[in-house]
Enzyme design. Structure first.
Site, short mmCIF file in Angstrom:
data_model
loop_
_atom_site.label_atom_id
_atom_site.label_comp_id
_atom_site.label_asym_id
_atom_site.label_seq_id
_atom_site.Cartn_x
_atom_site.Cartn_y
_atom_site.Cartn_z
N ARG A 100 -4.09 -11.02 2.34
CA ARG A 100 -2.77 -11.27 1.75
C ARG A 100 -1.84 -11.87 2.79
O ARG A 100 -1.91 -11.51 3.97
CB ARG A 100 -2.17 -9.98 1.19
CG ARG A 100 -1.51 -9.24 2.26
CD ARG A 100 -0.68 -8.07 2.00
NE ARG A 100 -0.51 -7.52 3.35
CZ ARG A 100 0.62 -7.06 3.84
NH1 ARG A 100 1.70 -7.04 3.12
NH2 ARG A 100 0.69 -6.63 5.08
N ARG A 150 -3.90 -13.75 8.46
CA ARG A 150 -4.10 -12.55 9.29
C ARG A 150 -5.55 -12.27 9.67
O ARG A 150 -5.83 -11.86 10.79
CB ARG A 150 -3.59 -11.32 8.52
CG ARG A 150 -2.16 -11.07 8.79
CD ARG A 150 -1.74 -9.76 8.21
NE ARG A 150 -0.29 -9.67 8.41
CZ ARG A 150 0.49 -8.86 7.74
NH1 ARG A 150 -0.01 -8.06 6.84
NH2 ARG A 150 1.78 -8.84 7.99
N HIS A 179 -4.08 -5.67 10.89
CA HIS A 179 -2.98 -6.42 11.49
C HIS A 179 -3.40 -6.84 12.89
O HIS A 179 -3.87 -6.02 13.67
CB HIS A 179 -1.70 -5.57 11.55
CG HIS A 179 -0.48 -6.40 11.76
ND1 HIS A 179 -0.22 -7.04 12.94
CD2 HIS A 179 0.53 -6.75 10.92
CE1 HIS A 179 0.91 -7.73 12.82
NE2 HIS A 179 1.38 -7.57 11.60
N HIS A 182 -4.24 -2.00 8.46
CA HIS A 182 -2.82 -2.19 8.13
C HIS A 182 -2.55 -2.14 6.64
O HIS A 182 -1.58 -1.54 6.19
CB HIS A 182 -2.39 -3.53 8.69
CG HIS A 182 -0.94 -3.84 8.51
ND1 HIS A 182 0.05 -3.05 9.04
CD2 HIS A 182 -0.30 -4.85 7.86
CE1 HIS A 182 1.25 -3.54 8.74
NE2 HIS A 182 1.07 -4.63 8.01
N GLU A 190 7.08 -16.66 7.85
CA GLU A 190 6.00 -15.81 8.35
C GLU A 190 4.66 -16.48 8.11
O GLU A 190 4.56 -17.44 7.33
CB GLU A 190 6.02 -14.42 7.68
CG GLU A 190 7.10 -13.52 8.24
CD GLU A 190 7.01 -12.09 7.75
OE1 GLU A 190 6.08 -11.77 7.00
OE2 GLU A 190 7.89 -11.30 8.13
#
Ligand SMILES: Cc1cc2nc3c(=O)[nH]c(=O)nc-3n(C[C@H](O)[C@H](O)[C@H](O)COP(=O)(O)OP(=O)(O)OC[C@H]3O[C@@H](n4cnc5c(N)ncnc54)[C@H](O)[C@@H]3O)c2cc1C
Length: 502
Positions: free
Chosen positions: A396, A303, A257, A361, A138
């Protein structure tokens, strides 16, 4: 006294039984009280067994917990060639210089043990042909280290296994359908908490004496009009802790997000990062790929950078789309069943790009805790997204939050086991008026719209000033405690963002 109440007696079919059980709870003095029925709350309760604990969950277990919605999985350096040090280094690199490296390494080191705990509780993590845990890639992780369940089903599988384990554990009493609306203090320490039945604003509150309270109420996403979070993520845990005097850290750090699916739903369904890990690309309405020009990792950049890229395309009117046609095509439904199901309203992601936009998010800020999960207030612990451990800094990497939740839930349980918890004092009358007005849907919608427009992906001084004024006024004026708690947390987020403006 406990014998009066059968453990786990309160279920979703609780209507007639509840008043007596709640009355008994109000006189109960020997339990640890955990607020929250997601990963952090349930795992902590299981780790505390056989010590008696009461778990309060606003929604029935399995509902209203973000854990159940997690599609990626849990980051854990369990594959050959990977290491806790490499995992921690990736975490530090993403956090904009604000990650506590010691905390990040400590969490990464405990990942393997907690994954094995979850396996023991029955979570069926995917395995490869050799029977080893299968790991995926990811964004912002330099190695394949995300353990998952049947592609994108990790969250649901975790909640279902833990719910079953909790319901089978006699020492855990479960109270569903009640929300904590205030923490009660006694000479600077936790003395108990005040609950109210969800959807009964006019009903009487219940006060519960307790010297040990664990808040595991999750984040603040529902404060935003555009969010991927359930309605229970309204920041209530943060508000009640702040009001009781606990130190709150970095409330302004909110993660958006980048790829919430824009199909007109609230909350917006999510197109997991793992799709980009599998090669899906981001394009605008003209079919141009826009991320390579913004970051060397393109779609797999951290992100915040991807969210700003998507936001810029949407704000410029070009639109943003996640294109998995080439990377997945006909394999889409099988590999990502949850995302596929979310697209059903008119989009076939195997053949069409998915319209996306950034949505609130994850909350990196929260109740400040030490390495044991202790807050600054004696008797109050916090775990999961409502806490701020220092592991995430200003951002994060994907799949680190479930890991942090499970690691700290175990640490909190261990810490409580080692504590001598005194019997609660008789609770004094609280400063919270028992009368409670109905929630104003209009005021709630206004607050959420202002959070998205003024405290969102792009913020400026004037917008934040306006937001601070508006939330402070609402906090003063609101006669509904849930709305007042929302205003308190919104104010904390906006004021913290304002104080960091350039
Ligand atoms: C769509 C989506 C996908 C995600 N995917 C991933 C992923 O793949 N990997 C990852 O690491 N993270 C992911 N996350 C983030 C992660 O799911 C959360 O950070 C994590 O689940 C938080 O766990 P928790 O136990 O703190 O809270 P939750 O699981 O949300 O549980 C909170 C509980 O508290 C209860 N509650 C809330 N307020 C009150 C109150 N006042 N009184 C009583 N009860 C209350 C709720 O009913 C709920 O039971 C995702 C989040 C979302 C929304």
């Amino acid at each position: 006294m406990n014998a009066v109440v059968p453990p786990n007696a309160v279920t979703t079919q609780k209507a007639q039984a509840m008043p007596n059980q709640i009355h008994d709870l109000a006189r109960n003095t020997d339990h640890v009280v955990i607020v929250g029925g997601g990963l952090a709350g349930l795992f902590c309760a299981l780790k505390l067994a056989p010590r008696p604990v009461t778990v309060i969950s606003a929604a029935p277990l399995g509902h209203g917990a973000s854990t159940a919605w997690a599609q990626g999985g849990i980051a854990a350096a369990v594959a050959e060639g990977d290491s806790a040090e490499a995992h921690a280094a990736d975490t530090v690199a993403v956090g904009a210089g604000l990650v506590d490296a010691t905390v990040a390494l400590g969490i990464a080191r405990e990942a393997g043990a907690r994954i094995h705990d979850l396996l023991r509780y029955g979570v069926p993590f995917d395995r490869d042909l050799q029977g080893r845990l299968a790991v995926g890639r990811e964004a912002a992780h330099s190695a394949r280290r995300i353990v998952h369940v049947r592609g994108d089903m990790a969250g649901r599988a975790i909640i279902s296994a833990l719910t079953e384990a909790v319901r089978a554990t006699p020492s855990i009493r479960l109270i569903e359908g009640y929300a904590a609306e205030a923490l009660l203090t006694d000479e600077g320490a936790i003395g108990g908490l005040q609950l109210r039945q969800v959807d009964d604003a006019a009903g009487n509150p219940v006060t519960v004496p307790a010297r040990a309270v664990v808040l595991a109420t999750r984040g603040i996403g529902h404060l935003y009009a555009a969010t991927t979070n359930p309605a229970e993520a309204s920041g209530s845990g943060l508000a009640i802790a702040a009001r009781a005097g606990a130190v709150i850290a970095d409330p302004g750090f909110v993660q958006f997000h980048p790829t919430a699916i824009m199909v007109g739903r609230d909350p917006a369904p999510l197109a997991t990062e793992a799709l980009r890990g599998e090669g899906a690309i981001l394009i605008n309405g003209s079919g141009e790929r826009f991320m390579p020009a913004r970051h060397r990792l393109a779609e797999l950049a951290p992100r915040d950078i991807v969210a700003r890229g998507v936001f810029a395309e949407v704000a410029a009117g070009r639109g943003a789309f996640l294109d998995a046609r080439e990377a997945l095509g006909a394999r889409f439904a099988e590999k990502f069943p949850t995302v596929f199901a979310s697209c059903i309203a008119g989009i076939d992601p195997a053949r069409q790009p998915i319209p996306v936009a950034p949505a609130a998010h994850y909350h990196m800020g929260g109740i400040a805790v030490d390495v044991h999960g202790r807050s600054s207030l004696k008797g109050l612990w916090a775990g999961g997204e409502v806490s701020c451990t220092g592991a995430h800094g200003a951002n994060r990497p994907a799949s680190n939050s479930l890991l942090e939740a499970v690691v700290y839930a175990a640490r909190i349980a261990e810490d409580i086991q080692g504590c001598d918890i005194a019997a609660p004092a008789r609770l004094k009358a609280t400063d919270i008026a028992p009368q409670n007005a109905a929630m104003s849907a209009l005021a709630e919608a206004r607050l959420r719209a202002m959070m998205t427009s003024h405290v969102g992906v792009i913020r400026d001084g004037d917008g934040l000033t306006e937001a601070v004024r508006s939330f402070a006024a609402l906090e003063q004026a609101s006669k509904n405690i849930a709305l007042r708690n929302m205003a308190t947390t919104a104010l904390l987020v906006a004021a913290s963002a304002w104080s960091r403006r350039a």
